[in-house]
Design an enzyme around this catalytic site. Sequence first.
Site, PDB file in Angstrom:
ATOM      1  N   ASP B 259       1.334  -9.248  10.731  1.00 18.54           N
ATOM      2  CA  ASP B 259       0.488  -9.485   9.960  1.00 18.54           C
ATOM      3  C   ASP B 259      -1.173 -10.340  10.007  1.00 18.54           C
ATOM      4  O   ASP B 259      -1.133 -10.985  10.446  1.00 18.54           O
ATOM      5  CB  ASP B 259       0.686  -9.180   8.654  1.00 18.54           C
ATOM      6  N   GLU B 296      -1.543  -6.811  14.244  1.00 14.06           N
ATOM      7  CA  GLU B 296      -1.837  -6.101  13.151  1.00 14.06           C
ATOM      8  C   GLU B 296      -3.249  -7.466  13.926  1.00 14.06           C
ATOM      9  O   GLU B 296      -3.342  -8.500  13.352  1.00 14.06           O
ATOM     10  CB  GLU B 296      -2.103  -5.951  12.123  1.00 14.06           C
ATOM     11  N   HIS B 324      -7.530   5.168  14.187  1.00 11.81           N
ATOM     12  CA  HIS B 324      -7.582   5.865  12.856  1.00 11.81           C
ATOM     13  C   HIS B 324      -9.008   6.673  12.788  1.00 11.81           C
ATOM     14  O   HIS B 324      -9.357   7.330  12.050  1.00 11.81           O
ATOM     15  CB  HIS B 324      -6.986   5.133  11.417  1.00 11.81           C
ATOM     16  N   HIS B 325      -9.667   4.975  12.608  1.00  7.10           N
ATOM     17  CA  HIS B 325     -10.929   4.631  11.759  1.00  7.10           C
ATOM     18  C   HIS B 325     -12.097   6.242  12.350  1.00  7.10           C
ATOM     19  O   HIS B 325     -12.643   7.488  12.108  1.00  7.10           O
ATOM     20  CB  HIS B 325     -12.005   4.578  12.072  1.00  7.10           C
ATOM     21  N   ASP B 390      -2.425   0.344   4.087  1.00  5.65           N
ATOM     22  CA  ASP B 390      -3.218  -0.533   4.313  1.00  5.65           C
ATOM     23  C   ASP B 390      -4.270   0.467   3.900  1.00  5.65           C
ATOM     24  O   ASP B 390      -5.354   0.938   2.916  1.00  5.65           O
ATOM     25  CB  ASP B 390      -4.175  -1.171   5.437  1.00  5.65           C
ATOM     26  N   GLN B 391      -4.625   1.610   4.622  1.00  2.88           N
ATOM     27  CA  GLN B 391      -5.493   2.522   3.837  1.00  2.88           C
ATOM     28  C   GLN B 391      -5.255   3.724   2.877  1.00  2.88           C
ATOM     29  O   GLN B 391      -6.313   3.923   1.957  1.00  2.88           O
ATOM     30  CB  GLN B 391      -5.640   3.902   5.733  1.00  2.88           C
ATOM     31  N   VAL B 392      -3.689   4.007   3.149  1.00  7.44           N
ATOM     32  CA  VAL B 392      -4.464   4.874   2.056  1.00  7.44           C
ATOM     33  C   VAL B 392      -3.879   4.137   0.565  1.00  7.44           C
ATOM     34  O   VAL B 392      -5.036   3.928  -0.961  1.00  7.44           O
ATOM     35  CB  VAL B 392      -2.101   5.338   1.928  1.00  7.44           C
ATOM     36  N   GLY B 393      -3.210   2.352   0.752  1.00  9.85           N
ATOM     37  CA  GLY B 393      -3.323   1.508  -0.917  1.00  9.85           C
ATOM     38  C   GLY B 393      -4.358   1.027  -0.814  1.00  9.85           C
ATOM     39  O   GLY B 393      -4.903   1.072  -2.376  1.00  9.85           O
TER      40      GLY B 393
END
Lengths: 629, 629
Positions: B259, B296, B324-325, B390-393
């Site tokens: 992480d 990460e 992703h972005h 991360d993105q969802v949460g």
Amino acid sequence: MKTVRTRYGPGHCVFTVWAPGKDRMILHIVSPFDGEYEMEKDDEGYFSVRVETDKRPLRYYYKPGAERDYPDPASHYQPEGVHGPSEVVDHDAFRWTDQAWKGIPFEELVFYELHTGTFTPEGTFGAIIPRLGELAETGINAIELMPVSQFPGSRNWGYDGVYLYSVQNSYGGPDELKRLVDACHSKGIAVFLDVVYNHLGPEGNYFGRFGPYFTHHYRTPWGDALNYDGAWSDGVRDYFSDNALFWMEHYHIDGLRIDAIHTIIDNSAVHFWAMLSGRVAAWEKKLGRHLHLVAESDLNSPHVVKTPVFGGYGFRAQWLDDFHHALYVLLDPSGRERYYDFGAMKQLAKAYTDGFVLSGDFVKFRRKKYGASSAGIPGDRFVVFNQNHDQVGNRVDGKRLSLLTGFENLKVAAAAVMLAPYVPLLFMGEEYGDETPFWYFVDHSDPQLVRAVQEGRKKEFANLGFTHYPPDPQDMKTFRGSIIQWDKRHEGRHGILLRWHRELIRLRRGLAPLKNYSKQDVEVELLGEDGFVLLRKWRNERLICLFNLTCRELTYTFPRETKPGLKVLDSKDNRWMQEPLYEDRLLPESPQAGETVAILPFSVTVYHHRQEKGDTSGGPLSTDVADAW
Amino acid sequence: MKTVRTRYGPGHCVFTVWAPGKDRMILHIVSPFDGEYEMEKDDEGYFSVRVETDKRPLRYYYKPGAERDYPDPASHYQPEGVHGPSEVVDHDAFRWTDQAWKGIPFEELVFYELHTGTFTPEGTFGAIIPRLGELAETGINAIELMPVSQFPGSRNWGYDGVYLYSVQNSYGGPDELKRLVDACHSKGIAVFLDVVYNHLGPEGNYFGRFGPYFTHHYRTPWGDALNYDGAWSDGVRDYFSDNALFWMEHYHIDGLRIDAIHTIIDNSAVHFWAMLSGRVAAWEKKLGRHLHLVAESDLNSPHVVKTPVFGGYGFRAQWLDDFHHALYVLLDPSGRERYYDFGAMKQLAKAYTDGFVLSGDFVKFRRKKYGASSAGIPGDRFVVFNQNHDQVGNRVDGKRLSLLTGFENLKVAAAAVMLAPYVPLLFMGEEYGDETPFWYFVDHSDPQLVRAVQEGRKKEFANLGFTHYPPDPQDMKTFRGSIIQWDKRHEGRHGILLRWHRELIRLRRGLAPLKNYSKQDVEVELLGEDGFVLLRKWRNERLICLFNLTCRELTYTFPRETKPGLKVLDSKDNRWMQEPLYEDRLLPESPQAGETVAILPFSVTVYHHRQEKGDTSGGPLSTDVADAW
């Protein structure tokens, strides 16, 4: 260079200052006339304004947020000190005479660290000039000025500097520094500046009023760290990296010694040091002369001098403190109290062959495993010394090595540095064994700060277990007492040491093995805990350097295979002695292969051997060496 | 491993704990009998004692300084949670059946990120096992468990873990994790753990009572940083690096996702990550199976995946957030509000060809120049995804991509990831378009801490400009509402998406160009701001992947030089449609060289071409591809 855009033009002057968080900025000219000018901001947070005038020099303040007067963080001159107005400097006005100067390759340098304020009674750049001839004669070809950026008051080591582009007014200001550099270049001497990019001095530091120069993310010994990687850090990175190029362009500086690089924390993809070394490399091509960056590093990490391609910072070299510690504690056993991780002859051997002595094992002083190996890194990536301002000035009694070991060992110490496969550095006065202390001194105006410095200093030594302290840093006498006694340099033992240094530098320049920085050609053989044999090689030449650091006589048997060659240096030779020695006790001029000899206490002796093709006898000296003699 | 020395032996148990600053340490056994034992300290600050007993399991506390009971920082099990006693685990007792398991080469992996608590209604390791068969059938060969180290309470993402060696009790504890790993290996699935080495959770963190785990020198988003480089940092470095090896040895874990590696500041000569990757490389040989470290990283620095020889950290790969972005904001234009430095099709192209999109220019979000180029770094050093926890949460409404873009674009998005020259990762449920939100949830016992988390979370979203907030993290309903709806996976569009993912993974495994991670063989041609052509090559094979991400039809002309080959995938094929489309609108099965075609809105179509020696016509599929079909 974004930071360096304040300058005169024909009939006008342009002012630029970085303050990304401010909505307004007012330029306040205070001399030779009074006037206020609203400045305009660009996308990167730089404010600028053009003032139509041909009056010069212009003195000014800025009003961040249109509030109060503050000096310009990128001021080129603070004629009235750190709290006074800034002055625009016309860098084109100086008439340089060093057009032919191309600098000096790093591996050829012999450094001389010099504190402008205490090198001469006048304490100015100008006063250094008449002494350059003699430094050059000794063989010194690079002076390294302790920091000259504007600091509070008139007495300071320089590490309290705040206006990094501004040349200390009490040293003579911008023009006098240029005169000094120009004079150095005319004598074949390169000029290095010691610069501080890890903190700003505590007095006159109004940077926070302008922009986010500092960050809370990291702490340094001086408080909040400089903001090298946070939001708006580009302006901070520009401020410091432009500064390096600024000295090289406008002051013809040949290189920088950068203070305590380990205290900058930069978690960016491109580390500030890699960015800086890249910019300097580009300018080296642009300016067409040698430019060098030297690091003071407490990391014992080979990354410092590796190129950015190999994930390094790209410094040309770094100071090798471990060499000092390993050598010093052998010369002055009381030094083991301070450098308690050192004390074994084999550590000095490792300093010669590898570089870092502490390279991964547990270190008591650090209370952790420390360092990584620098084995295989060429020697010209390290600078070595017997002492510098730090070691001397941070001793409780400010004593130089000249008062910590005997005259005979001083010669041995000088040879240990000059015969090393590293670039050597002398601390001003060391070449003749000056005995003046070098104290820590300041000249702050804020009484609270003065008290804090006085008490902080005492606490530092109390923590080391001392019950007495150095003299008051703020006291003028402390500063005056640190001015070296240049006039004694030819007297008695001082004169011998001066000539001894000249001789060592001559050998260094003349003997091919001493110009070879490849570590493959460096070997050390221990003579117990008392001495060692340093072997330097180059092609068919080899030097055998016999060191005895103690009061016990040592025996040494020359190898049977090859002739030892001819003696080229002997510290016990009458030329280098205060009192003559019976000549029959000296080591032989031309010993036999396999011969066993007695090495005198506190001595260094060097043999040079050149093997002709197919001939194993000690040959004549090479052409180079003949020249050196 | 110094940290992992507490273990049972025949008729005894040895206890070891690190506390370098303590004079005394008492072991306090609380079950199945009560007893106190004075421990003995070694030079490195480890206390140990041997207790003669064959009773098991032993539960215990330590009393640092002989004062109060605290759980063991290196506890292997906290059966009663973060405040309760520690339990010695007998790792030799588990009967592994995976002796033949050799792991999986990194470049062959398809990751599935999984939160144990919300993947099944039971929320345990054991409950995962019955689902492994179906995951394997879909083509997934690596599950990546969000952190499982003991955290406070029974509901947590895992990043509040404190006892890093201890397996969450509410997930089933040590044995159940071992059962899961063993079951995975039997199905050909590797197991990765998400581990947190940059901070410790706020509750149950008694580490400071034992040793200098923290430092004031650096600050992190969680407060004082972990002490990776200061005095006594060896014990801290051992604690974390031993932990990595511990999972690999005792739990047969195949790799770690570490992480936020950028939040560890380490100014040592040997950076902690380089040290760790070196140790794991050595263990890979020792254990004889593939072991992987994935970072990460928020640095956008190529150093992360470079080897230590090149000054890198030595990670096998890192998550590529920029991919992703760049993709997400094209699928959901409202995403530009959050990722406002992204939004151009050419950025997605750069993500495919270079990796990092932000590689040195000024980035508004960071308010500084950010990143360095990763061009030339092989694709298998990056992991890509359409979404992760991360993105969802961290969306205010906890929405997955399935609710943020249409069904047709979900297929395009999946293809954009699976056809990329990177290692793909799915977030649990993504493979069938699960529509459950993934909220942030905690289960703290300290009311003050609960309030701090609740308010901190609100503040976070308020800072982003939101006026509504996600549901209360502490509320059980928030957790329950995040459990995915596995049962729907075969229904309607979910079933189509599931088969679509299986198909994409099959192609990925079968088509040679998709197994080629060399960036030299990746090209992207933009079709304005609406679509792009991704070209993947390997020797004489090439794939042409036509992407249309918008509602506008695009035209594309196949190159004149070579035949386009055969269509191997078409998202508009009726197999993948909720409602059938007129077949004459589909792209041709075997277009002509130079033919111009219309690419349907929200579609992806893939052509495969194999050039025979001396033949420029579209050849037959390679053997590999035939196998895949």
